[in-house]
Design a protein around this motif. Structure first.
Motif, PDB file in Angstrom:
ATOM      1  N   GLN A  72      92.397-106.556  33.087  1.00  8.09           N
ATOM      2  CA  GLN A  72      91.090-106.260  33.674  1.00  8.09           C
ATOM      3  C   GLN A  72      90.336-105.233  32.847  1.00  8.09           C
ATOM      4  OE1 GLN A  72      92.155-105.131  37.691  1.00  8.09           O
ATOM      5  NE2 GLN A  72      91.336-107.067  38.461  1.00  8.09           N
ATOM      6  N   GLU A  73      91.033-104.223  32.380  1.00  7.39           N
ATOM      7  CA  GLU A  73      90.383-103.205  31.551  1.00  7.39           C
ATOM      8  C   GLU A  73      89.932-103.815  30.229  1.00  7.39           C
ATOM      9  OE1 GLU A  73      88.779 -99.568  30.592  1.00  7.39           O
ATOM     10  OE2 GLU A  73      89.589-100.245  32.505  1.00  7.39           O
ATOM     11  N   ARG A  74      90.723-104.711  29.672  1.00  7.81           N
ATOM     12  CA  ARG A  74      90.361-105.386  28.428  1.00  7.81           C
ATOM     13  C   ARG A  74      89.080-106.190  28.605  1.00  7.81           C
ATOM     14  NH1 ARG A  74      95.261-108.371  26.508  1.00  7.81           N
ATOM     15  NH2 ARG A  74      96.061-106.272  26.624  1.00  7.81           N
ATOM     16  N   LEU A  75      88.969-106.923  29.703  1.00  9.25           N
ATOM     17  CA  LEU A  75      87.760-107.705  29.960  1.00  9.25           C
ATOM     18  C   LEU A  75      86.546-106.800  30.119  1.00  9.25           C
ATOM     19  CD1 LEU A  75      86.496-110.468  30.450  1.00  9.25           C
ATOM     20  CD2 LEU A  75      87.089-110.212  32.861  1.00  9.25           C
ATOM     21  N   ARG A  76      86.702-105.686  30.801  1.00 11.88           N
ATOM     22  CA  ARG A  76      85.597-104.761  30.983  1.00 11.88           C
ATOM     23  C   ARG A  76      85.173-104.153  29.641  1.00 11.88           C
ATOM     24  NH1 ARG A  76      87.012-102.273  35.587  1.00 11.88           N
ATOM     25  NH2 ARG A  76      88.439-100.845  34.561  1.00 11.88           N
ATOM     26  N   GLN A  77      86.130-103.838  28.777  1.00  6.25           N
ATOM     27  CA  GLN A  77      85.815-103.286  27.458  1.00  6.25           C
ATOM     28  C   GLN A  77      85.077-104.315  26.607  1.00  6.25           C
ATOM     29  OE1 GLN A  77      86.230-100.340  26.050  1.00  6.25           O
ATOM     30  NE2 GLN A  77      87.253 -99.350  27.753  1.00  6.25           N
ATOM     31  N   VAL A  78      85.504-105.563  26.657  1.00 10.71           N
ATOM     32  CA  VAL A  78      84.845-106.606  25.867  1.00 10.71           C
ATOM     33  C   VAL A  78      83.401-106.760  26.311  1.00 10.71           C
ATOM     34  CG1 VAL A  78      84.795-109.097  25.458  1.00 10.71           C
ATOM     35  CG2 VAL A  78      86.938-107.862  25.282  1.00 10.71           C
ATOM     36  N   GLN A  79      83.176-106.737  27.599  1.00 11.54           N
ATOM     37  CA  GLN A  79      81.823-106.900  28.108  1.00 11.54           C
ATOM     38  C   GLN A  79      80.945-105.707  27.776  1.00 11.54           C
ATOM     39  OE1 GLN A  79      82.547-107.554  32.246  1.00 11.54           O
ATOM     40  NE2 GLN A  79      82.961-109.731  31.987  1.00 11.54           N
ATOM     41  N   SER A  80      81.493-104.514  27.884  1.00 12.35           N
ATOM     42  CA  SER A  80      80.642-103.335  27.720  1.00 12.35           C
ATOM     43  C   SER A  80      80.465-102.914  26.271  1.00 12.35           C
ATOM     44  CB  SER A  80      81.203-102.167  28.529  1.00 12.35           C
ATOM     45  OG  SER A  80      82.455-101.775  28.006  1.00 12.35           O
ATOM     46  N   GLN A  81      81.487-103.109  25.443  1.00 12.85           N
ATOM     47  CA  GLN A  81      81.413-102.597  24.083  1.00 12.85           C
ATOM     48  C   GLN A  81      81.332-103.679  23.014  1.00 12.85           C
ATOM     49  OE1 GLN A  81      84.777-100.045  23.611  1.00 12.85           O
ATOM     50  NE2 GLN A  81      83.984 -98.515  25.009  1.00 12.85           N
ATOM     51  N   GLY A  82      81.554-104.918  23.368  1.00 17.68           N
ATOM     52  CA  GLY A  82      81.548-105.991  22.384  1.00 17.68           C
ATOM     53  C   GLY A  82      80.225-106.151  21.659  1.00 17.68           C
ATOM     54  N   LEU A  83      79.145-106.146  22.401  1.00 15.47           N
ATOM     55  CA  LEU A  83      77.828-106.306  21.788  1.00 15.47           C
ATOM     56  C   LEU A  83      77.508-105.121  20.875  1.00 15.47           C
ATOM     57  CD1 LEU A  83      75.260-107.958  21.535  1.00 15.47           C
ATOM     58  CD2 LEU A  83      74.366-106.722  23.512  1.00 15.47           C
ATOM     59  N   PHE A  84      77.857-103.912  21.304  1.00 13.82           N
ATOM     60  CA  PHE A  84      77.623-102.726  20.484  1.00 13.82           C
ATOM     61  C   PHE A  84      78.410-102.803  19.181  1.00 13.82           C
ATOM     62  CE2 PHE A  84      78.945 -98.421  19.243  1.00 13.82           C
ATOM     63  CZ  PHE A  84      77.706 -97.897  18.942  1.00 13.82           C
ATOM     64  N   ILE A  85      79.651-103.251  19.241  1.00 15.81           N
ATOM     65  CA  ILE A  85      80.486-103.328  18.045  1.00 15.81           C
ATOM     66  C   ILE A  85      79.966-104.410  17.105  1.00 15.81           C
ATOM     67  CG2 ILE A  85      82.799-103.960  17.233  1.00 15.81           C
ATOM     68  CD1 ILE A  85      83.863-102.349  19.624  1.00 15.81           C
ATOM     69  N   VAL A  86      79.553-105.545  17.638  1.00 17.20           N
ATOM     70  CA  VAL A  86      78.990-106.609  16.801  1.00 17.20           C
ATOM     71  C   VAL A  86      77.693-106.147  16.147  1.00 17.20           C
ATOM     72  CG1 VAL A  86      77.938-108.898  16.880  1.00 17.20           C
ATOM     73  CG2 VAL A  86      80.116-108.511  17.994  1.00 17.20           C
ATOM     74  N   ALA A  87      76.819-105.505  16.914  1.00 17.98           N
ATOM     75  CA  ALA A  87      75.557-105.033  16.345  1.00 17.98           C
ATOM     76  C   ALA A  87      75.800-103.971  15.274  1.00 17.98           C
ATOM     77  CB  ALA A  87      74.671-104.470  17.456  1.00 17.98           C
ATOM     78  N   THR A  88      76.741-103.075  15.516  1.00 11.53           N
ATOM     79  CA  THR A  88      77.065-102.048  14.526  1.00 11.53           C
ATOM     80  C   THR A  88      77.650-102.667  13.267  1.00 11.53           C
ATOM     81  OG1 THR A  88      77.488-100.499  16.325  1.00 11.53           O
ATOM     82  CG2 THR A  88      78.335 -99.913  14.168  1.00 11.53           C
ATOM     83  N   ALA A  89      78.500-103.668  13.421  1.00 13.07           N
ATOM     84  CA  ALA A  89      79.085-104.333  12.257  1.00 13.07           C
ATOM     85  C   ALA A  89      78.014-105.053  11.443  1.00 13.07           C
ATOM     86  CB  ALA A  89      80.170-105.315  12.698  1.00 13.07           C
ATOM     87  N   LEU A  90      77.107-105.743  12.109  1.00 14.54           N
ATOM     88  CA  LEU A  90      76.041-106.435  11.387  1.00 14.54           C
ATOM     89  C   LEU A  90      75.129-105.451  10.663  1.00 14.54           C
ATOM     90  CD1 LEU A  90      75.110-109.263  13.899  1.00 14.54           C
ATOM     91  CD2 LEU A  90      76.408-109.455  11.769  1.00 14.54           C
ATOM     92  N   LEU A  91      74.806-104.352  11.317  1.00 10.86           N
ATOM     93  CA  LEU A  91      73.986-103.331  10.670  1.00 10.86           C
ATOM     94  C   LEU A  91      74.713-102.724   9.467  1.00 10.86           C
ATOM     95  CD1 LEU A  91      71.368-101.687  10.730  1.00 10.86           C
ATOM     96  CD2 LEU A  91      72.548-100.071  12.219  1.00 10.86           C
ATOM     97  N   GLY A  92      76.008-102.474   9.619  1.00 10.63           N
ATOM     98  CA  GLY A  92      76.794-101.954   8.499  1.00 10.63           C
ATOM     99  C   GLY A  92      76.881-102.937   7.344  1.00 10.63           C
ATOM    100  N   GLY A  93      77.045-104.222   7.649  1.00 14.67           N
ATOM    101  CA  GLY A  93      77.083-105.234   6.599  1.00 14.67           C
ATOM    102  C   GLY A  93      75.769-105.358   5.855  1.00 14.67           C
ATOM    103  N   ILE A  94      74.661-105.291   6.593  1.00  9.48           N
ATOM    104  CA  ILE A  94      73.339-105.340   5.959  1.00  9.48           C
ATOM    105  C   ILE A  94      73.140-104.118   5.071  1.00  9.48           C
ATOM    106  CG2 ILE A  94      70.858-105.169   6.421  1.00  9.48           C
ATOM    107  CD1 ILE A  94      71.360-106.957   8.886  1.00  9.48           C
ATOM    108  N   MET A  95      73.503-102.942   5.579  1.00 12.78           N
ATOM    109  CA  MET A  95      73.335-101.717   4.789  1.00 12.78           C
ATOM    110  C   MET A  95      74.222-101.735   3.542  1.00 12.78           C
ATOM    111  SD  MET A  95      72.880 -98.908   7.864  1.00 12.78           S
ATOM    112  CE  MET A  95      73.866 -97.752   7.008  1.00 12.78           C
ATOM    113  N   PHE A  96      75.455-102.215   3.677  1.00 15.36           N
ATOM    114  CA  PHE A  96      76.347-102.298   2.522  1.00 15.36           C
ATOM    115  C   PHE A  96      75.758-103.219   1.467  1.00 15.36           C
ATOM    116  CE2 PHE A  96      79.778-104.451   0.243  1.00 15.36           C
ATOM    117  CZ  PHE A  96      80.389-103.362  -0.336  1.00 15.36           C
ATOM    118  N   TRP A  97      75.275-104.387   1.880  1.00 19.39           N
ATOM    119  CA  TRP A  97      74.695-105.323   0.922  1.00 19.39           C
ATOM    120  C   TRP A  97      73.420-104.741   0.311  1.00 19.39           C
ATOM    121  CZ3 TRP A  97      69.969-107.902   0.968  1.00 19.39           C
ATOM    122  CH2 TRP A  97      69.824-108.865  -0.035  1.00 19.39           C
ATOM    123  N   TRP A  98      72.563-104.134   1.133  1.00 21.00           N
ATOM    124  CA  TRP A  98      71.283-103.609   0.656  1.00 21.00           C
ATOM    125  C   TRP A  98      71.490-102.472  -0.343  1.00 21.00           C
ATOM    126  CZ3 TRP A  98      66.375-105.289   1.329  1.00 21.00           C
ATOM    127  CH2 TRP A  98      65.348-104.444   0.958  1.00 21.00           C
TER     128      TRP A  98
END
Length: 119
Positions: A72-98
């Protein structure tokens, strides 16, 4: 981190920032450097490849972050932090490439050692 902790720079933000730094930098060295070497050796240094590599690193880190929790805690973490982690990773990948790859001639040219033995 100070913004996340309500603008109180010395309460918990410094401790959490140091914990993240102690976990992030060794992880980047262990996973990020071999992944970058793979991308460089295959000459897959486009924006899409950097974004995919960033998502791979973020998903591996997210799996390690969730492993000790119950279902249950795992599901709650995925819902609450998954989007933030994906957005941060995409921003980091763009910055690394740029910053590091986009106009770096040393990375975007084929290895010259292959042509050294040619007549």
């Amino acid at each position: 981190m100070c913004v996340l902790f309500g603008g109180q720079p010395y309460k918990d933000a410094l401790v959490v920032s140091l914990m993240i730094a102690y976990l992030t930098y060794p992880f980047v060295l262990a996973i990020g450097l071999p992944l970058f070497w793979l991308l460089y050796s295959k000459q897959w240094l486009g924006l899409k490849a950097c974004l995919l590599a960033a998502l791979i690193c973020a998903s591996i880190a997210f799996i390690f972050m969730l492993s000790p929790l119950d279902a249950q805690e795992r599901l709650r973490q995925v819902q609450s932090q998954g989007l933030f982690i994906v957005a941060t990773a995409l921003l980091g990948g763009i910055m690394f490439w740029w910053i590091g790859v986009r106009h770096n001639r040393a990375l975007n040219q084929p290895d010259q050692s292959d042509y050294a033995a040619a007549p």
